[in-house]
Design a protein around this motif. Structure first.
Motif: not given
Ligand code: AMP
Length: 113
Positions: A28-55
């Protein structure tokens, strides 16, 4: 993990300009775009951050990147774009639900601030 605004977007409880929706992720499009196109892609499963990623998240992370490239192509970012994943306070992360920024539509500076 605390509830985030992105969880509410996934559930349709707050509005967003959706670019892509499948079983695994939402874009979905970012609510405060930092460029003409600024979209966020998110997993539906909540993963807090890259720090919480597993193999065993490898396929999901790959899917987020593939969807990001599809969104970039669909939105006409033919001369290039940038994918960004901010991680933790030093990385500038403000929403604790993993997300890939798709930024484009202008020449982006480097290094980032
Ligand atoms: P980060 O700083 O990497 O955690 O990025 C979080 C992003 O979420 C920021 O670019 C915000 O503008 C964006 N954001 C926050 N709330 C919303 C919302 N309700 N809809 C769309 N984007 C949002």
């Amino acid at each position: 993990m605390a509830e985030t605004v992105f969880a509410k977007i996934i559930r349709g409880e707050i509005p967003a300009r959706i670019e892509h929706d499948d079983d695994l992720c939402l874009a979905f499009h970012d609510v405060a775009p930092q460029a003409p196109v600024h979209v966020l892609v998110i997993p539906k499963r909540p993963i807090e951050s890259l720090a919480g990623v597993a193999a065993d998240d490898a396929a999901l992370l790959g899917h987020l990147v593939v969807v990001a490239t599809q969104v970039a192509r669909r939105l006409g970012l033919d001369s290039g774009y940038r994918l960004v994943v901010n991680c933790g306070p030093d990385g500038g992360q403000s929403v604790d639900h993993l997300h890939v920024h798709v930024l484009g539509g202008r020449r982006l500076g480097w290094p980032p601030g």
